[in-house]
Design an enzyme around this catalytic site. Structure first.
Site, short mmCIF file in Angstrom:
data_model
loop_
_atom_site.label_atom_id
_atom_site.label_comp_id
_atom_site.label_asym_id
_atom_site.label_seq_id
_atom_site.Cartn_x
_atom_site.Cartn_y
_atom_site.Cartn_z
N LEU A 158 0.86 -1.18 0.00
CA LEU A 158 0.00 0.00 0.00
C LEU A 158 0.90 1.23 0.00
CD1 LEU A 158 -2.85 -0.74 2.58
CD2 LEU A 158 -3.13 -0.37 0.13
N ASP A 159 0.53 2.26 -0.78
CA ASP A 159 1.28 3.51 -0.77
C ASP A 159 1.31 4.09 0.63
OD1 ASP A 159 1.62 3.37 -3.53
OD2 ASP A 159 -0.18 4.57 -3.94
N PRO A 160 2.34 4.88 0.95
CA PRO A 160 2.42 5.49 2.29
C PRO A 160 1.17 6.26 2.67
CG PRO A 160 4.51 5.74 1.17
CD PRO A 160 3.57 5.15 0.17
N ARG A 180 -3.94 4.85 -8.51
CA ARG A 180 -3.52 6.18 -8.95
C ARG A 180 -3.53 6.28 -10.47
NH1 ARG A 180 1.97 6.82 -7.28
NH2 ARG A 180 2.02 4.60 -6.76
#
Length: 299
Positions: free
Chosen positions: A46-48, A180
């Site tokens: 998961l992205d930050p 995204r």
């Protein structure tokens, strides 16, 4: 004599509700410390800035990570219209803007091109490797890359809510999907540009947000029986396969990497998992009354 591994032989899954502001690797490190485990990994970064389900595998469960990584996952996210950013989310710098907006019918019509098998170009800031280096490292150095499109299966993409400035969407997709990139490409298709404002993974394979423990609770309950009680069995990652019970003798053979007789049949060549007294022994290929192991579990 080999060096003893640090930590204890902890096996299973801990499902963490990842908060924004930390990396997936940091969460794994915190879980490994909190459980004093010898080995840990996760099933899908998961992205930050993203939140939600991060499935952390401990010990022998790390051998089942590919089965969760390959499973469908569900994301809730909001796309903000009017700007495209360097990272395709709110953390990046705005590259271009648009005053164009669309109506609800236009959004619904545009979504059709993002369902089923699609080709997707990963964001510049992503974990994709370029000549042996991560794209996000090159992007931070100001290097713009021509990333190749990759196939993604989108099982479902629905509008949950929308307004003039953006829309909340829910997507169920397969391995390797970048939310995204969906936001970026959807904004381009509508002519209004867009980026992800926030992102949450609500489930990943067999694991849901309802199963999850918060990262703050991981820290509070560290090195306690209460945290160990939150572990889920490694067998949950094998739910999509046929289970084939085996005898104790066959289980011993399988754990040594040898074929073992099974107590019931399956389709020839099918990938199955062998169990003894409900515990996973091995994953392998079924052939005429036996299972030939490709992964064995020493629990």
């Amino acid at each position: 004599m080999g060096r003893r591994k640090k930590g204890n032989p902890v096996h299973g899954w801990l499902i963490v509700d990842k908060p924004a502001g930390v990396t997936s690797t940091q969460v794994v490190g915190k879980v490994r410390w909190a459980l004093d485990a010898q080995k840990a990994g996760h099933a899908g970064t998961l992205d930050p800035d993203a939140t939600g389900v991060l499935a952390v595998a401990l010990g022998e469960a790390t051998k089942t990570v590919p089965f969760v990584t390959d499973a469908l996952k569900c994301y809730r996210f909001r796309v903000t219209w009017g700007a495209e950013t360097t990272t395709d989310d709110a953390s990046g710098s705005v590259m271009q803007t648009s005053d164009c907006r669309h109506d609800a019918a236009a959004l619904e019509a545009a979504l059709d091109a993002f369902r089923g098998p699609i080709m997707q170009v990963p964001p510049q800031v992503s974990a994709v490797k370029v000549d042996g280096e991560r794209a996000y490292d090159l992007a931070r150095e100001g290097i713009e890359m021509d990333l190749a499109a990759r196939e993604l299966f989108v099982d479902r993409l629905d509008v949950i809510a929308q307004d003039a400035d953006g829309a909340e969407l829910e997507m169920v997709c397969g391995k390797g999907g970048y939310v995204r990139a969906i936001a970026r490409d959807l904004g381009r298709a509508l002519g209004c540009l867009g980026h992800v404002a926030w992102l949450r993974r609500t489930w990943s394979g067999p694991f849901t947000a309802e199963d999850a423990v918060s990262l703050s609770d991981v820290e509070t309950l560290a090195r306690t029986p209460e945290l160990h009680a939150r572990l889920r069995p490694l067998e949950l990652a094998l739910q999509g396969m046929t289970e084939l019970p085996v005898s104790e003798t066959a289980a011993t053979r399988l754990r040594h990497g040898n074929p073992g007789d099974v107590l019931q049949g399956a389709e020839y060549g099918e990938t199955c998992w062998a169990s003894h007294l409900g515990q996973a022994v091995a994953v392998g290929t079924y052939r005429a009354g036996t299972i030939h192991p490709s992964r064995v579990f020493q629990t």
